[in-house]
Scaffold this motif. Structure first.
Motif, PDB file in Angstrom:
ATOM      1  N   PRO A   1      12.374  10.457  -8.834  1.00 31.09           N
ATOM      2  CA  PRO A   1      13.245   9.462  -8.211  1.00 31.09           C
ATOM      3  C   PRO A   1      13.478   8.277  -9.145  1.00 31.09           C
ATOM      4  N   ILE A   2      14.477   7.458  -8.741  1.00 37.28           N
ATOM      5  CA  ILE A   2      14.781   6.270  -9.545  1.00 37.28           C
ATOM      6  C   ILE A   2      13.615   5.283  -9.441  1.00 37.28           C
ATOM      7  N   ILE A   3      13.167   4.843 -10.569  1.00 35.39           N
ATOM      8  CA  ILE A   3      12.020   3.929 -10.614  1.00 35.39           C
ATOM      9  C   ILE A   3      12.516   2.541 -10.997  1.00 35.39           C
ATOM     10  N   THR A   4      12.172   1.543 -10.149  1.00 36.29           N
ATOM     11  CA  THR A   4      12.524   0.159 -10.462  1.00 36.29           C
ATOM     12  C   THR A   4      11.612  -0.352 -11.553  1.00 36.29           C
ATOM     13  N   VAL A   5      12.232  -0.855 -12.594  1.00 33.45           N
ATOM     14  CA  VAL A   5      11.446  -1.283 -13.751  1.00 33.45           C
ATOM     15  C   VAL A   5      10.592  -2.512 -13.423  1.00 33.45           C
ATOM     16  N   ASP A   6      11.174  -3.516 -12.606  1.00 35.62           N
ATOM     17  CA  ASP A   6      10.451  -4.764 -12.292  1.00 35.62           C
ATOM     18  C   ASP A   6      10.490  -5.001 -10.788  1.00 35.62           C
ATOM     19  N   PRO A   7       9.720  -4.199 -10.028  1.00 37.99           N
ATOM     20  CA  PRO A   7       9.758  -4.370  -8.568  1.00 37.99           C
ATOM     21  C   PRO A   7       9.135  -5.712  -8.164  1.00 37.99           C
ATOM     22  N   SER A   8       9.694  -6.367  -7.043  1.00 42.98           N
ATOM     23  CA  SER A   8       9.154  -7.634  -6.524  1.00 42.98           C
ATOM     24  C   SER A   8       9.589  -7.815  -5.071  1.00 42.98           C
TER      25      SER A   8
ATOM     26  N   GLU B   1       1.431   6.392  -7.015  1.00 44.94           N
ATOM     27  CA  GLU B   1       0.274   7.151  -7.522  1.00 44.94           C
ATOM     28  C   GLU B   1       0.485   8.646  -7.396  1.00 44.94           C
ATOM     29  N   GLU B   2       1.107   9.079  -6.281  1.00 48.09           N
ATOM     30  CA  GLU B   2       1.393  10.522  -6.119  1.00 48.09           C
ATOM     31  C   GLU B   2       2.373  11.020  -7.187  1.00 48.09           C
ATOM     32  N   LEU B   3       3.388  10.198  -7.464  1.00 47.16           N
ATOM     33  CA  LEU B   3       4.362  10.563  -8.488  1.00 47.16           C
ATOM     34  C   LEU B   3       3.726  10.577  -9.879  1.00 47.16           C
ATOM     35  N   VAL B   4       2.806   9.665 -10.109  1.00 50.67           N
ATOM     36  CA  VAL B   4       2.078   9.640 -11.402  1.00 50.67           C
ATOM     37  C   VAL B   4       1.282  10.921 -11.576  1.00 50.67           C
ATOM     38  N   ARG B   5       0.603  11.338 -10.496  1.00 46.44           N
ATOM     39  CA  ARG B   5      -0.184  12.563 -10.587  1.00 46.44           C
ATOM     40  C   ARG B   5       0.708  13.767 -10.906  1.00 46.44           C
TER      41      ARG B   5
ATOM     42  N   ARG C   1       0.829  -1.210   0.000  1.00 47.11           N
ATOM     43  CA  ARG C   1       0.000   0.000   0.000  1.00 47.11           C
ATOM     44  C   ARG C   1       0.864   1.262   0.000  1.00 47.11           C
ATOM     45  N   THR C   2       1.935   1.260   0.803  1.00 44.66           N
ATOM     46  CA  THR C   2       2.813   2.443   0.864  1.00 44.66           C
ATOM     47  C   THR C   2       3.470   2.715  -0.487  1.00 44.66           C
ATOM     48  N   ALA C   3       4.022   1.658  -1.099  1.00 39.18           N
ATOM     49  CA  ALA C   3       4.697   1.829  -2.383  1.00 39.18           C
ATOM     50  C   ALA C   3       3.736   2.277  -3.474  1.00 39.18           C
ATOM     51  N   ILE C   4       2.537   1.708  -3.474  1.00 40.70           N
ATOM     52  CA  ILE C   4       1.544   2.087  -4.499  1.00 40.70           C
ATOM     53  C   ILE C   4       1.089   3.526  -4.289  1.00 40.70           C
ATOM     54  N   THR C   5       0.922   3.931  -3.007  1.00 44.05           N
ATOM     55  CA  THR C   5       0.515   5.326  -2.724  1.00 44.05           C
ATOM     56  C   THR C   5       1.578   6.293  -3.220  1.00 44.05           C
ATOM     57  N   GLN C   6       2.844   5.973  -2.935  1.00 36.99           N
ATOM     58  CA  GLN C   6       3.938   6.843  -3.418  1.00 36.99           C
ATOM     59  C   GLN C   6       3.955   6.902  -4.943  1.00 36.99           C
TER      60      GLN C   6
END
Length: 397
Positions: free
Chosen positions: A332-339, A283-287, A276-281
Motif C-alpha cells: 500500500p501507499i506509505i506516507t513518508v512523514d505521518p502526523s 509492523e505486519e507490512l514490515v514482516r 496502536r492500530t497504525a503501528i500494528t498495520q
C-alpha cells in the motif's frame, strides 16, 4: 322693702379672673370657679398641646378637656348687677385650696424668683410682675386685692421676652404683615393698618397647621416604614435567590468541566488507539516485506549460480524453475512523514468554537444577572404647577 339677712356683695366678685372684667357668657368648670367663655377657651387653648387643662385660680387639673356649659343662674345675676349695681364693702376673695409642700427646683425646672438660698419649683408665672412664684410665694396673688388683676400663667422662662421693647407692654397681638408679636400700643403707630390678630388666635391657627404637618409627617413615616419593610424583605429574598443561583451555576459549570474532561479523555484514547492500530498495520507490512526480500535474495543467489553454470544440460534443466516469477505482495501507499497535524487543527478549531460559545453565553448570562435589582430609578416629570409651588420627589420603585 329690704329683704331680711340680705348679703351685700362687691361687684368685683362677678369679675372674670382672666380678663378682670365683668363676666360675659359665664361658664363654670368642674371645680366650681366661673369665667368668661371666650377667656377660658383662650386660656386652655394655650395649654392644648399638653392635653391637661387646669383652673386658673385653684390649679385643679382636668383631663380630658371639660365641655363648657353656660351658668344660667350666674349669667342672670350678672345681668341684674349691670342694671342695678351693688354697693357695699368689699368682701375678700376666698383663699385657694390648701397648697402642697413646696418642691425644690430640679435642673430644667423654672425656679421661684422670690426664694432665697434653696429655691423651690415655681408653680405659676405672673405676666404683670414678670416673675415666677412657688406655691408659698404665690399666695398673695390670691389673698390680696392688689394682685387680683394680675394674670397668672403656667411656669415660663424668659418673661422679659413677653414685653414689647418699645412700650414695655405685654405682647398680645401678632402682626401677620411683619410676622412678629406686638403690643396694643404698637397698633396705633408703625403697625397701623397691618393685618393683625390676637396672639392666642394666631397660635391656635398655627397649631392647627402644625397638626396637619404632623399628620402628613406621620403618614410619610408610615409610608417610609412600609417601604423599608418591603426593601428588607426584597433584600432577604434576593440573598436567598442569589444563593440558589450560585449553587445551580456551580452545578452546571461542574458538569461542563466534567464533560470537557470526558471529551479530553476520549480524544486521548482516540489518539492512542489510532497510534496502536497504525503501528500494528505497519509492523505486519514490515514482516511481509522482510519475508519477500528474503525470498528475492534467495532467488537472486540462484540466478547468479545459474549464470555461472558450465554444464549445458544442468543449466537447461534448472533454467525453467529459476526463471519462474515468484508471487509478490501488493504494497500500500506509505506516507513518508505521518502526523496528527489534522487532528491538532481540529482540536484548535474546537477550542476556538468552544471559546466563542462560552463568550457568547457569558455575555448573555452577564446581561441577565445585571437585570436583577431591588431598586429601579424612575424619573418623575415635574409639571408647571409643581414648579411654582409644589415640591417633587424621585420615586423609588
Amino acid at each position: 322693702m329690704a329683704q331680711a339677712g340680705a348679703v351685700f356683695l362687691e361687684q368685683d366678685q362677678f369679675n372674670c379672673s382672666i380678663c378682670l372684667d365683668v363676666l360675659k357668657d359665664p361658664v363654670t368648670v368642674p371645680c366650681g370657679h366661673s369665667y368668661c367663655r371666650v377667656c377660658l377657651k383662650g386660656y386652655w387653648d394655650q395649654d392644648d398641646y399638653l392635653g391637661i387643662y387646669g383652673c386658673p385660680q385653684c390649679r385643679q387639673s382636668f383631663a380630658p378637656r371639660p365641655v363648657l356649659g353656660r351658668n344660667t343662674m350666674l349669667a342672670d345675676v350678672v345681668d341684674r348687677l349691670k342694671k342695678t349695681g351693688l354697693g357695699s364693702p368689699a368682701v375678700p376673695a376666698a383663699p385657694p385650696a390648701p397648697l402642697a409642700e413646696p418642691t425644690a427646683a430640679e435642673p430644667g425646672d423654672v425656679a421661684c424668683d422670690v426664694c432665697t438660698g434653696r429655691r423651690n419649683r415655681a408653680c405659676r408665672s405672673c405676666l404683670v410682675c414678670l416673675a415666677s412664684y412657688c406655691e408659698t410665694h404665690l399666695k398673695p396673688h390670691y389673698e390680696s386685692q392688689a394682685f387680683q388683676k394680675h394674670r397668672l400663667v403656667p411656669p415660663a422662662r424668659g418673661l422679659q421676652d413677653s414685653l414689647c421693647p418699645r412700650h414695655d407692654k405685654l405682647l398680645e397681638v401678632f402682626c401677620r404683615t411683619d410676622q412678629h408679636c406686638i403690643c396694643y400700643l404698637c397698633l396705633t403707630d408703625e403697625h397701623k393698618a397691618h393685618d393683625t390678630v390676637l396672639a392666642s388666635l394666631e397660635m391656635t391657627e398655627k397649631k392647627n397647621a402644625l397638626a396637619e404637618m404632623q399628620r402628613t409627617s406621620q403618614q410619610r413615616i408610615q409610608e417610609r416604614e412600609k417601604e423599608l419593610q418591603d426593601l428588607r424583605q426584597a433584600t432577604q429574598s434576593l440573598t436567598l435567590s442569589a444563593q440558589a443561583a450560585l449553587e445551580e451555576s456551580e452545578r452546571i459549570f461542574t458538569e461542563l468541566v466534567c464533560s470537557i474532561e470526558r471529551r479530553r479523555t476520549e480524544v486521548k484514547e482516540l489518539i492512542m488507539t489510532q497510534e496502536r492500530t497504525a503501528i500494528t498495520q505497519a509492523e505486519e507490512l514490515v514482516r511481509q516485506l522482510e519475508l519477500e526480500i528474503a525470498e528475492l535474495r534467495k532467488r537472486d543467489a540462484e540466478l547468479c549460480q545459474l549464470v555461472q553454470a558450465e554444464d549445458h544440460i544442468s543449466f537447461l534443466q534448472n533454467y525453467r524453475s529459476v526463471c519462474t516469477q515468484p508471487a509478490t505482495t501488493d504494497v500500500p501507499i506509505i506516507t513518508v512523514d505521518p502526523s496528527f497535524a489534522c487532528m491538532m487543527s481540529a482540536v484548535s478549531e474546537f477550542q476556538a468554537l468552544l471559546e466563542d460559545v462560552c463568550q457568547g453565553g457569558f455575555v448573555n448570562i452577564s446581561e441577565k444577572v445585571s437585570e436583577v435589582t431591588i431598586i429601579q430609578n424612575t424619573l418623575v416629570k415635574v409639571d408647571a404647577e409643581q414648579n411654582t409651588g409644589k415640591s417633587s420627589n424621585n420615586l423609588l420603585i
